[in-house]
Design a protein around this motif. Structure first.
Motif, PDB file in Angstrom:
ATOM      1  N   LEU A   9      10.617   5.326   0.672  1.00 50.54           N
ATOM      2  CA  LEU A   9      10.725   4.710   1.994  1.00 50.54           C
ATOM      3  C   LEU A   9       9.460   4.950   2.808  1.00 50.54           C
ATOM      4  O   LEU A   9       8.949   4.054   3.474  1.00 50.54           O
ATOM      5  CB  LEU A   9      11.947   5.250   2.735  1.00 50.54           C
ATOM      6  CG  LEU A   9      13.257   4.520   2.399  1.00 50.54           C
ATOM      7  CD1 LEU A   9      14.410   5.160   3.152  1.00 50.54           C
ATOM      8  CD2 LEU A   9      13.153   3.043   2.770  1.00 50.54           C
ATOM      9  N   LEU A  11       6.496   5.385   1.701  1.00 48.80           N
ATOM     10  CA  LEU A  11       5.462   4.512   1.162  1.00 48.80           C
ATOM     11  C   LEU A  11       5.614   3.102   1.713  1.00 48.80           C
ATOM     12  O   LEU A  11       4.656   2.449   2.087  1.00 48.80           O
ATOM     13  CB  LEU A  11       5.550   4.466  -0.365  1.00 48.80           C
ATOM     14  CG  LEU A  11       5.064   5.707  -1.079  1.00 48.80           C
ATOM     15  CD1 LEU A  11       5.295   5.572  -2.562  1.00 48.80           C
ATOM     16  CD2 LEU A  11       3.595   5.932  -0.786  1.00 48.80           C
ATOM     17  N   MET A  12       6.864   2.645   1.784  1.00 48.44           N
ATOM     18  CA  MET A  12       7.115   1.292   2.272  1.00 48.44           C
ATOM     19  C   MET A  12       6.660   1.134   3.702  1.00 48.44           C
ATOM     20  O   MET A  12       6.066   0.130   4.077  1.00 48.44           O
ATOM     21  CB  MET A  12       8.602   0.971   2.184  1.00 48.44           C
ATOM     22  CG  MET A  12       9.010   0.382   0.874  1.00 48.44           C
ATOM     23  SD  MET A  12      10.724  -0.108   0.951  1.00 48.44           S
ATOM     24  CE  MET A  12      10.590  -1.617   1.876  1.00 48.44           C
ATOM     25  N   CYS A  15       3.030   0.836   3.885  1.00 49.49           N
ATOM     26  CA  CYS A  15       2.633  -0.479   3.444  1.00 49.49           C
ATOM     27  C   CYS A  15       2.896  -1.495   4.546  1.00 49.49           C
ATOM     28  O   CYS A  15       2.058  -2.333   4.844  1.00 49.49           O
ATOM     29  CB  CYS A  15       3.388  -0.868   2.187  1.00 49.49           C
ATOM     30  SG  CYS A  15       3.212  -2.573   1.749  1.00 49.49           S
ATOM     31  N   GLY A  16       4.052  -1.409   5.174  1.00 48.75           N
ATOM     32  CA  GLY A  16       4.399  -2.330   6.238  1.00 48.75           C
ATOM     33  C   GLY A  16       3.392  -2.268   7.370  1.00 48.75           C
ATOM     34  O   GLY A  16       2.950  -3.297   7.873  1.00 48.75           O
ATOM     35  N   ALA A  18       0.327  -1.312   7.135  1.00 49.40           N
ATOM     36  CA  ALA A  18      -0.978  -1.789   6.698  1.00 49.40           C
ATOM     37  C   ALA A  18      -1.032  -3.309   6.673  1.00 49.40           C
ATOM     38  O   ALA A  18      -2.094  -3.898   6.808  1.00 49.40           O
ATOM     39  CB  ALA A  18      -1.307  -1.222   5.319  1.00 49.40           C
ATOM     40  N   THR A  19       0.125  -3.958   6.485  1.00 48.97           N
ATOM     41  CA  THR A  19       0.079  -5.402   6.345  1.00 48.97           C
ATOM     42  C   THR A  19       0.528  -6.144   7.596  1.00 48.97           C
ATOM     43  O   THR A  19       0.432  -7.351   7.666  1.00 48.97           O
ATOM     44  CB  THR A  19       0.946  -5.849   5.166  1.00 48.97           C
ATOM     45  OG1 THR A  19       2.224  -5.279   5.321  1.00 48.97           O
ATOM     46  CG2 THR A  19       0.351  -5.451   3.851  1.00 48.97           C
TER      47      THR A  19
END
Lengths: 345, 559
Positions: A9, A11-12, A15-16, A18-19
């Motif tokens: 989670l 990591l997600m 990632c969220g 970053a994008t």
């Protein structure tokens, strides 16, 4: 189990973050994987027009175009960059572009304007041609090739690597060169002779260049099908500054195929007016002068100045073969079948 | 045959079914519908025309032929190592395990260049043979062709066999083998009469996955086979992208899916006659001290084979990233941090790593969300619906990436599912490749536990929830961890599925590698190798992280 899920989670979320993108007036450009542009050139357009440009990359030129055609009822983007003349007829037949006559078209070389209705505007071009390893030929006191016919001479046995036209776009361009030069009735003969002369056919440019070309790898082939701009790229991307390119391009009459890339506004674009401004920008000097070192293609705009490295080391084809885009689209499968029958089987 | 405590209700897999329907069924239906509508009057004639073409016969034949050969060779190479790994205690086991995991994440172009640097006509092995062994010319010519394809498939898929079989075997009860040994059984008898039959469920599952992977091979056959070779997957790509002949591509896609179905039926038949594998609750493993000299030699032999075959290509890659014509230097790694051309699409290694890990993490989460319930369901159901569900959740693995990618474009084009160009489609497409692996890893493991302990617990009055949470999941945690790292790695290295999805500027490491390799110049090649090393490094960390998780988890489970 819990630790595992928590870690994933975390990591997600990273990632969220970053994008995530902040919403502004957005214009989307769909293009192929090789597209590139400088930050400052893009930023100037974005600031002047208070718009955010979003790029969607969708595979190679063919894959990207097909996705644009498939989504024509509800387009993914406002502008498409990178239809080339081998795919142009498919794009026009699918009727996915809006006509747009940019005022900057007057700066574009006449010979490149293939679509008279200006649904597609020429934006850059590059010549697919033979490259050779200069040191290899010099050290053997051999004459470097300067025609297609050279490749089937006995002293050139086993020296050439080419890409399969069935899977590669420079490979297709080279097949079209031979069709343009030897004619529809003569090109298969030429390929049979090439085969007898032990031409090596590999699947794509990466394999040919990085895998077999003596100047770029431990390969054994000093002649490769590549681009006229590959020698300046060799200098630009060299580890240590080079005075001269290790490779040279053959640009003699009827030895090259000119790939012309086009840009157009997609039908159903949410903001066609801004899209028009973006086309103007793509044809204008700042972007056109950015093209050579970003994509190693030549600008279509005749007033664009070339960077030093291009002036010194890049050549353009003297008299590239010309094949009609409609003819390419309608004959492609037939030519490829015939080619495969006589070269691969 | 009794499968666990009771027949599980379908509700267990409600979420996986919805996800599969939305992200697989719907886009596939959309692309097939569009494809067949495109050429309205082609009809059945066109189907016959394609199915009777030489291209089709050849592509199907070669797909099958090389997939069978690749599967047999992979089993032949990997199984002895796995058995050695399971049966014997020796140093360097962890490294062998790591070595078997690494190849999976590498992009095909990189593996091809590493292979050529080693086995190619100008590679290290041939140079060695010419210079030191007195050969006049290069003895191997493994640049292109069938041998190169097979070698690459073995290289990639050894990790599949290892993950499945060794993961399963680690949970086996060692008392059988101990008693056989105390009764004087020879090693040969232990391996062939006891161990292999016990391992059979995982070996068949691994064979199935390897076969499907090779059957749908794209990059390996394209690059290492050369233009004379073709598989169905390659033909689908050509029909779609080059000729834009979607009806033909759709027919080929369907044939590929149909074949998967048939192979799967065979698999189910084989799987039916397996004896229940006795599982060990403690997970102590089977490792026995190595006694005889012969065995020690055998271990050394297989260890060397693994290091040579799996390790050398990786080593040549690492060397390629730090070796320049002026000697060893970190220049390629330093260069990764620079963006001299100020490109908008430049991606710093840090961000590429963050993106890659983020996508892989998301993809792993999705594939576990699908994989665990599906595996739990499959391992406790025996109804007629079971094989249907089983097959359904295998289909994405054998579906052409370009077909599915184009399906996304058509299907997700309006709210509430306006997902085109969204980053979520990337991990989703990775998860579609990864969760069939998760299911295949977990089903035999869950079955092994639930058949022995589940029934006992049920008799003692435990609820289904208690049985799964308190008994089966904790005991099968090694398999769950293995499945996690596996799907993580599948996503890390996945490029094929990504290539056909319109994606925003969220470069992953494989995308960055491709970008470098698409321009001439020595810096580009070096940077591609450096990026590949980063990919390996992340895998090593991921591997160690999961190992660490397995090590800490039991304490929690027992509290």
């Amino acid at each position: 189990m819990k630790t595992m899920i928590t870690s994933i989670l975390c990591l997600m979320v990273t990632c969220g973050m970053a994008t995530a993108q902040n919403p502004v007036l957005e214009l989307t450009v769909m293009t192929h994987d090789s597209f590139s542009i400088s930050k400052d050139v893009l930023a100037r357009f974005e600031q002047e027009n208070a718009v955010k440009i979003r790029f969607l990359k969708a595979g190679d030129a063919g894959a990207a175009l097909n996705q644009a055609i498939l989504s024509k009822n509800n387009p993914l983007a406002d502008v498409f960059y990178g239809v080339d003349n081998t795919f142009m007829s498919r794009a026009l037949k699918a009727d996915i572009f809006l006509p747009y006559r940019s005022p900057n078209l007057k700066l574009i070389a006449e010979a490149l304007k293939l679509d008279t209705a200006f649904r597609l505007s020429p934006v850059d071009f590059g010549d697919v041609c033979l490259n050779y390893d200069k040191a290899w030929f010099a050290s053997r006191n051999m004459k470097a090739p300067d025609s297609l016919e050279d490749l089937i001479r006995p002293e050139y046995t086993g020296l050439t690597v080419a890409e399969s036209p069935a899977t590669s776009s420079p490979g297709l361009a080279f097949l079209l060169t031979t069709i343009g030069h030897f004619g529809e009735n003569g090109f298969l003969d030429y390929w049979k002779k090439l085969k007898q002369n032990q031409v090596l056919i590999v699947n794509g440019w990466k394999e040919a260049y990085w895998g077999n070309f003596t100047a770029a790898s431990k390969g054994s082939r000093p002649i490769v099908v590549s681009y006229a701009t590959s020698p300046p790229a060799e200098i630009h991307f060299a580890k240590t500054a080079l005075k001269d390119a290790p490779t040279a391009a053959v640009t003699a009459k009827e030895t090259c195929f000119r790939q012309i890339e086009f840009v157009g506004i997609l039908k159903g674009a949410r903001n066609p007016e801004m899209a028009g401004k973006l086309i103007d920008f793509f044809l204008d000097k700042p972007f056109q002068e950015d093209i050579p070192l970003q994509m190693f293609m030549f600008p279509a705009n005749t007033t664009a100045a070339l960077p030093d490295i291009f002036v010194k080391h890049a050549k353009t084809a003297v008299d590239p073969v010309a094949l009609d885009s409609d003819r390419i689209e309608s004959q492609r499968e037939k030519w490829l079948e015939a080619w495969a029958d006589s070269v691969l089987r | 045959m009794n499968r666990g405590p009771q027949n599980a209700p379908l509700i267990w897999i409600a979420i996986p079914l919805v996800l599969l329907a939305v992200f697989y069924g719907y886009p596939m239906a959309a692309i097939l519908k569009t494809s067949f509508q495109m050429d309205g009057n082609g009809g059945l004639d066109q189907v016959f025309h394609i199915l009777s073409s030489r291209m089709f016969g050849y592509a199907l034949g070669f797909s099958l032929f090389q997939a069978v050969l690749s599967t047999l060779l992979t089993l032949g190479f990997a199984l002895p190592g796995v058995i050695m790994f399971l049966l014997c205690d020796f140093s360097g086991k962890k490294w062998m395990q790591l070595l078997a995991s690494l190849p999976f994440v590498l992009p095909t172009v990189v593996v091809a260049s590493a292979f050529r640097a080693l086995w190619g006509s100008h590679g290290m092995v041939n140079s060695f043979a010419v210079h030191y062994l007195g050969f006049h010319s290069a003895p191997f010519n493994l640049d292109y062709g069938l041998p190169a394809v097979l070698m690459a498939h073995v290289f990639y898929n050894t990790s599949v066999v290892f993950k499945l079989v060794a993961g399963f075997g680690a949970n086996l009860d060692r008392s059988l083998i101990d008693s056989a040994r105390s009764l004087g059984a020879s090693t040969r008898i232990i391996v062939f009469r006891i161990l292999l039959p016990l391992l059979k469920p995982s070996v068949t599952a691994a064979s199935l996955l390897v076969f499907l992977f090779c059957f749908c091979s794209f990059g390996v056959v394209l690059i290492l086979g050369g233009p004379g070779f073709s598989t169905l997957e390659i033909e689908i790509y050509r029909q779609t992208v080059h000729f834009f002949n979607l009806p033909a591509a759709a027919i080929l896609s369907l044939v590929q899916i149909l074949f998967t179905g048939m192979v799967f039926v065979v698999y189910l038949k084989l799987q039916k006659h397996h004896p229940a594998a006795p599982f060990n609750t403690g997970g102590a493993g089977l490792s026995l001290p190595v006694r005889s000299r012969m065995n020690r030699l055998g271990i050394r032999f297989f260890q060397s084979a693994w290091i040579l075959f799996l390790g050398l290509p990786l080593l040549s890659l690492v060397i390629g990233s730090i070796y320049t014509d002026t000697g060893f230097s970190p220049v390629f790694f330093m260069e990764l941090f620079r963006n001299p051309d100020q490109s908008v699409f430049y991606i710093s290694p840090f961000r590429a790593i963050v993106h890659s890990i983020g996508f892989a993490g998301t993809a792993t989460l999705i594939s576990m969300m699908i994989g665990i319930p599906v595996a739990a369901y499959l391992s406790s159901t025996s109804g007629r619906i079971r094989p249907v569900i089983d097959i359904l959740f295998m289909l994405p693995l054998s579906t052409s990436a370009v077909t599915l990618g184009f399906g996304f474009i058509i299907a997700f084009d309006r709210p509430p599912l306006d997902l085109r160009g969204s980053w979520i489609l990337i991990p989703m497409s990775h998860a579609l490749v990864a969760f069939p692996f998760v299911v295949r890893v977990l089903v035999p493991a869950f079955q092994g536990v639930s058949e022995r302990l589940g029934e006992a617990a049920a008799l003692l009055g435990a609820t289904t929830g208690q049985i799964w949470w308190k008994i089966i999941f904790p005991i099968a945690r090694k398999s769950i961890a293995g499945a996690t790292i596996f799907s993580f790695m599948i996503s890390l290295g996945e490029f094929g599925a990504t290539a056909f999805i319109a994606r925003p500027q969220t470069s992953t490491i494989p995308v960055a590698i491709f970008r470098f390799l698409s321009q001439p110049g020595s810096l580009n090649q070096g940077q591609a190798m450096a990026m590949s090393c980063l990919l390996l490094l992340i895998t090593v960390f991921g591997f160690l992280w999961v190992e660490w998780l397995i090590a800490v988890e039991p304490k929690r489970a027992c509290v």
